[in-house]
Each structure stands twice: as structure tokens, then as C-alpha cells.
Write an enzyme that holds these catalytic residues in place. Structure first.
Site, short mmCIF file in Angstrom:
data_model
loop_
_atom_site.label_atom_id
_atom_site.label_comp_id
_atom_site.label_asym_id
_atom_site.label_seq_id
_atom_site.Cartn_x
_atom_site.Cartn_y
_atom_site.Cartn_z
N MET A 25 0.67 -0.96 0.02
CA MET A 25 -0.04 -0.16 0.25
C MET A 25 1.08 1.11 -0.20
SD MET A 25 -3.19 -1.19 2.57
CE MET A 25 -4.08 0.38 2.56
N PHE A 26 0.36 2.31 -0.52
CA PHE A 26 1.11 3.71 -0.64
C PHE A 26 2.12 3.39 -1.55
CE2 PHE A 26 -0.74 3.28 3.59
CZ PHE A 26 -1.89 4.28 3.57
N GLU A 96 -6.70 -2.92 -8.07
CA GLU A 96 -7.02 -3.83 -6.85
C GLU A 96 -6.98 -5.13 -7.38
OE1 GLU A 96 -6.63 -2.47 -4.01
OE2 GLU A 96 -6.90 -0.40 -4.50
N ALA A 97 -6.19 -5.66 -8.41
CA ALA A 97 -6.35 -7.01 -8.78
C ALA A 97 -6.33 -8.11 -7.80
CB ALA A 97 -5.20 -7.18 -9.92
N VAL A 172 -9.61 -9.64 4.09
CA VAL A 172 -10.09 -8.41 3.31
C VAL A 172 -10.51 -7.47 4.39
CG1 VAL A 172 -11.60 -7.55 1.67
CG2 VAL A 172 -10.43 -9.64 1.13
N TYR A 180 -3.56 0.74 8.24
CA TYR A 180 -2.44 0.31 7.46
C TYR A 180 -1.22 1.12 7.47
CZ TYR A 180 -5.59 -3.31 5.64
OH TYR A 180 -6.42 -4.24 5.50
#
Ligand SMILES: Nc1ncnc2c1ncn2[C@@H]1O[C@H](COP(=O)(O)OP(=O)(O)O)[C@@H](O)[C@H]1O
Ligand SMILES: Cc1cn([C@H]2C[C@H](O)[C@@H](COP(=O)(O)O)O2)c(=O)[nH]c1=O
Ligand SMILES: [Zn+2]
Length: 203
Positions: A25-26, A96-97, A172, A180
Site C-alpha cells: 500500500m502507498f 486492486e487486482a 480483506v 495500515y
């Protein structure tokens, strides 16, 4: 000799290919996806962007980066819908696969075989450091994989994983900076050890 800083062939030669942009993420996955898709649009290619319908964090019908860059998208419930909505399209973007079903691998191969350029962005690993959903298989079938990195918020090194900072064990869990933080391997290991110690002292 003329040296171009950008390889422009993907925007001019219409051969099917699969590109994966992965990382924590990020790390800039969505920004890189948007950048490639906008360039394809400037090259007058027909572009369609898909995201899993469950990802409603910033917007129902847009792909939005953490820096608020955005591009219109079509939310879909399953990978099969991507094929249905992709006729007469030159470039397909998928964000977002990691949240898609395993059928996404065949869908991407099918699109590339039809001559479509497929650009996929997704988390390589979940918060436990385990490869996420169809991402490892997508990396395997890709013509090109780009791994991008966030900055570790504890030490400033390159981050490698998204550490979950709230108590929730479900794989999820949609979230942002409240849930996060990107950490390097060393800071992640320390954080997990400290969590284990804290849990042991409470039980
Ligand atoms: N720790 C961090 N390291 C790098 N970028 C960060 C960090 N925290 C926030 N950002 C911001 O996030 C942006 C990337 O957002 P985005 O493309 O949506 O990432 P991803 O899709 O990989 O989660 C960066 O350009 C930067 O402004
Ligand atoms: C690590 C991890 C993340 N998620 C969720 C959190 C966000 O909603 C997305 C990732 O978004 P980004 O564009 O990469 O910032 O995935 C999750 O559900 N489970 C996880 O383990
Ligand atoms: Zn660190």
C-alpha cells in the site's frame, strides 16, 4: 543516437501484452496505473478501466490514488464481466487486482491474445506477507512486472509490506492510514514481534 527516456512502443504498436504493477500500500501502484492509462488515452487508444465492486473506499465508479488522482472506472463483481465489457477496446486497466477471483488470470490471457494491452495494479502481499489472490499468477503470466515501493514510515527505507495496525484477522479489510502502514522487512518483523508479546501478556 537518440535515446528516449520513455519506451513509447506500447502506445503505438497494438500488440497484446500484460503489464503488472505491484507492491505494498502507498507504493504508487494506482498512480502508475493512471499515468499509463492517461498516456494511452492521449495516444487515442480506446481505454477501459475496471475495479472490483467491493472497493468503495474513495469512490464507487472511479479509481482514485492516495494523492487524489482519479480516472473513471467500471466496478465489476467478477473477472468474467471484464471480458463482456472489453469489446472494441485497445487498453484494459485493472486496479486492486488482488481482490478478484482466480479467473482473472485466464481473462487477462484471453484479452492479450485478442491484441489488448492489459495493465494490472495490485497488492503483491496481504498484511501477513502472504501473496494475495491472483497476483502471483498474474506476475507469472505477465510480459512485464514493475515492483514499486512505498517508504517505511518507521525508518525511511524502502517498504516491502503493508502492516495492519488494527486488531482484525480477516484477509480483506478495506482501509487507509488508520488501518495500515508501509514497513520495511526489519521494522515489520519488530512490529509483529511486539504485537505477539502484547498478546501473550494479555492472555
Ligand atoms: N509512506 C509512504 N511512502 C510513499 N508514498 C506515500 C506514503 N504515504 C503516503 N504516500 C502517498 O501515496 C501516494 C501513492 O498513492 P497510490 O498510487 O494510491 O498508492 P497505492 O495504489 O500503491 O496504494 C504517493 O505518491 C504519496 O503521495
Ligand atoms: C494489506 C491488505 C490491504 N487490504 C486492503 C486495504 C485497501 O483497501 C486495499 C489496498 O489498497 P491500495 O490501493 O493498495 O492502497 O486493500 C486488505 O483488504 N487486506 C490486506 O491484507
Ligand atoms: Zn523500516
Amino acid at each position: 543516437m537518440v535515446v528516449f527516456s520513455e519506451d513509447h512502443t506500447h502506445e503505438t504498436c497494438r500488440r497484446g501484452r500484460i503489464e503488472v504493477v505491484c507492491g505494498s500500500m502507498f507504493s504508487g501502484k494506482t498512480e502508475e496505473l493512471i499515468r499509463r492509462l492517461k498516456r494511452a488515452t492521449f495516444a487515442r487508444q480506446r481505454v477501459e478501466i475496471f475495479k472490483p465492486a467491493i472497493d468503495t473506499r474513495y469512490s464507487e465508479a472511479e479509481v482514485v490514488s492516495h494523492d487524489n488522482n482519479s480516472i473513471p472506472s467500471t466496478p465489476v463483481d467478477s473477472s468474467a464481466s471484464i471480458l463482456l465489457f472489453s469489446s472494441e477496446i485497445d487498453v484494459v486497466g485493472i486496479d486492486e487486482a488482488q481482490f478478484f477471483d482466480d479467473g482473472l488470470v485466464n481473462v487477462c490471457n484471453e484479452l492479450a491474445d485478442r491484441g489488448v494491452r492489459v495493465i494490472i495494479a495490485g497488492l503483491d502481499m496481504d498484511f501477513k506477507g502472504v501473496p494475495f489472490g491472483p497476483m502471483p499468477a498474474l506476475c507469472a503470466i505477465a510480459d512485464e512486472v514493475t515492483k514499486v515501493h512505498a517508504i517505511c514510515v518507521k525508518c525511511g527505507d524502502l517498504a516491502y509490506v503493508s502492516h495492519r495496525t488494527v486488531a482484525n484477522d480477516k484477509r480483506v479489510l478495506l482501509g487507509e492510514k488508520e488501518e495500515y502502514e508501509p514497513l520495511c522487512r526489519c521494522c515489520y518483523r519488530k512490529a509483529v514481534e511486539e504485537e505477539k508479546k502484547a498478546q501473550a501478556s494479555h492472555s
